[in-house]
Design a protein around this motif. Structure first.
Motif, PDB file in Angstrom:
ATOM      1  N   HIS A  99      23.257  39.839  51.790  1.00 43.15           N
ATOM      2  CA  HIS A  99      22.496  39.372  50.651  1.00 43.15           C
ATOM      3  C   HIS A  99      20.890  39.723  50.766  1.00 43.15           C
ATOM      4  CE1 HIS A  99      25.841  36.430  50.781  1.00 43.15           C
ATOM      5  NE2 HIS A  99      25.687  36.498  49.862  1.00 43.15           N
ATOM      6  N   LEU A 100      20.405  39.612  52.128  1.00 39.33           N
ATOM      7  CA  LEU A 100      19.125  39.835  52.356  1.00 39.33           C
ATOM      8  C   LEU A 100      18.507  41.365  52.438  1.00 39.33           C
ATOM      9  CD1 LEU A 100      18.643  37.486  55.493  1.00 39.33           C
ATOM     10  CD2 LEU A 100      17.761  37.134  53.076  1.00 39.33           C
ATOM     11  N   LEU A 101      19.493  42.009  52.697  1.00 34.83           N
ATOM     12  CA  LEU A 101      19.337  43.552  52.499  1.00 34.83           C
ATOM     13  C   LEU A 101      19.150  44.098  50.994  1.00 34.83           C
ATOM     14  CD1 LEU A 101      18.657  46.490  53.655  1.00 34.83           C
ATOM     15  CD2 LEU A 101      20.876  46.948  54.032  1.00 34.83           C
ATOM     16  N   LEU A 102      20.242  43.543  50.253  1.00 29.90           N
ATOM     17  CA  LEU A 102      20.311  43.925  49.067  1.00 29.90           C
ATOM     18  C   LEU A 102      18.906  43.374  48.195  1.00 29.90           C
ATOM     19  CD1 LEU A 102      24.189  43.176  48.405  1.00 29.90           C
ATOM     20  CD2 LEU A 102      23.250  45.334  48.400  1.00 29.90           C
ATOM     21  N   ALA A 103      18.546  42.342  48.620  1.00 25.66           N
ATOM     22  CA  ALA A 103      17.453  41.888  47.916  1.00 25.66           C
ATOM     23  C   ALA A 103      16.140  42.555  48.236  1.00 25.66           C
ATOM     24  CB  ALA A 103      17.266  40.359  48.078  1.00 25.66           C
ATOM     25  N   GLU A 104      16.383  43.239  49.434  1.00 32.72           N
ATOM     26  CA  GLU A 104      15.194  43.856  49.831  1.00 32.72           C
ATOM     27  C   GLU A 104      15.085  45.376  49.287  1.00 32.72           C
ATOM     28  OE1 GLU A 104      12.760  44.944  53.942  1.00 32.72           O
ATOM     29  OE2 GLU A 104      14.397  43.475  54.007  1.00 32.72           O
ATOM     30  N   LEU A 105      16.065  45.906  49.039  1.00 33.83           N
ATOM     31  CA  LEU A 105      16.316  47.012  48.504  1.00 33.83           C
ATOM     32  C   LEU A 105      16.267  47.283  46.839  1.00 33.83           C
ATOM     33  CD1 LEU A 105      20.011  48.306  49.890  1.00 33.83           C
ATOM     34  CD2 LEU A 105      17.559  49.277  50.536  1.00 33.83           C
TER      35      LEU A 105
END
Length: 247
Positions: free
Chosen positions: A86-92
């Motif tokens: 979830h965190l990487l997708l939000a950052e991308l």
């Protein structure tokens, strides 16, 4: 170049990423898939109802007390926190690389992580409405009435979660937006889904971009279409990808 390095390179080279995810995206946050949850409920309560029955529109209408007992105890996880996926997708998305998250999950963890364009194919536990007066409520109203069928304080109608039950159709506008997002993507990342639930699974056939990446522990009917398959836990994988990208 190993698999993680390949995925990181494709992410770096992409400007229109779409993520399509299922229950496996949230299992590392402590949320089981609904079949596992239903199996546990059946064992604990000696229940004769299979998951497809307990999560059907007709069961909800005929037996709302059992529906909500199961739903509150096994389908709602307000304590769950986003994991590395979830965190990487939000950052991308914040970087302008990821254009949409399309999810079959109803837990709201993508939004909690910071994702803004989340297309929820099966709805969300965080949205609820009175079936009589149509007034909308958050999750709190369902949780507050812990031992009863939740009812609207304004009119007394039953409050129904805005989740898509068996025997109900998916939201047409969400489907159209999901198709458009997938068709426009140059990198499609599919994670934590068996790709057997229709019509959701068939959405990935609209992809016309460069690379399809499949992150799933078990084989799927679409493995032959993937350019890269990684079978490790998705939260761990995308957490390590975040480190490779230096984000």
């Amino acid at each position: 170049m190993n698999q993680l390095e390949q995925l990181a390179a494709w992410i770096e080279d992409s400007g229109n990423i779409v993520f399509f995810g299922g229950a496996g995206t949230s299992t590392e946050s402590g949320i089981p898939d609904f079949r596992s949850a239903a199996g546990l409920y059946q064992t604990q309560h000696n229940s004769p109802y299979p998951p497809e029955v307990m999560l059907s529109r007709s069961f909800f209408m005929s037996t709302p007390d059992i529906f909500f007992d199961f739903y509150r105890s096994k389908m709602i996880h307000p304590e769950a926190k986003p994991n590395g996926a979830h965190l990487l997708l939000a950052e991308l998305e914040a970087q302008g690389k990821l254009q949409a998250v399309i999810t079959q999950n109803i837990d709201g963890l993508h939004q909690l992580a910071g994702s803004r364009r989340v297309l929820e194919l099966h709805g969300s536990v965080h949205r609820n409405h009175c079936m009589s007066c149509r007034r909308y409520y958050g999750l709190e109203q369902v949780l507050e009435q812990a031992d009863a069928v939740p009812r609207c304080p304004e009119c007394g109608g039953i409050i129904k979660p805005d989740v898509v039950l068996y025997e109900e159709a998916l939201d047409h506008d969400v489907l159209v937006e999901a198709v458009a997002a997938i068709a426009a993507a140059d990198l499609l990342i599919i994670g934590g889904t068996s790709l057997t639930v229709q019509p959701a699974a068939s959405l990935i056939t609209y992809f016309q971009g460069r690379h399809t990446v499949l992150l799933n522990g078990d084989p799927t009917p679409y493995d032959h279409q993937a350019d890269l398959i990684i079978t490790d836990r998705i939260g761990d994988v995308l957490g390590r990808i975040q480190e490779l990208l230096g984000r």
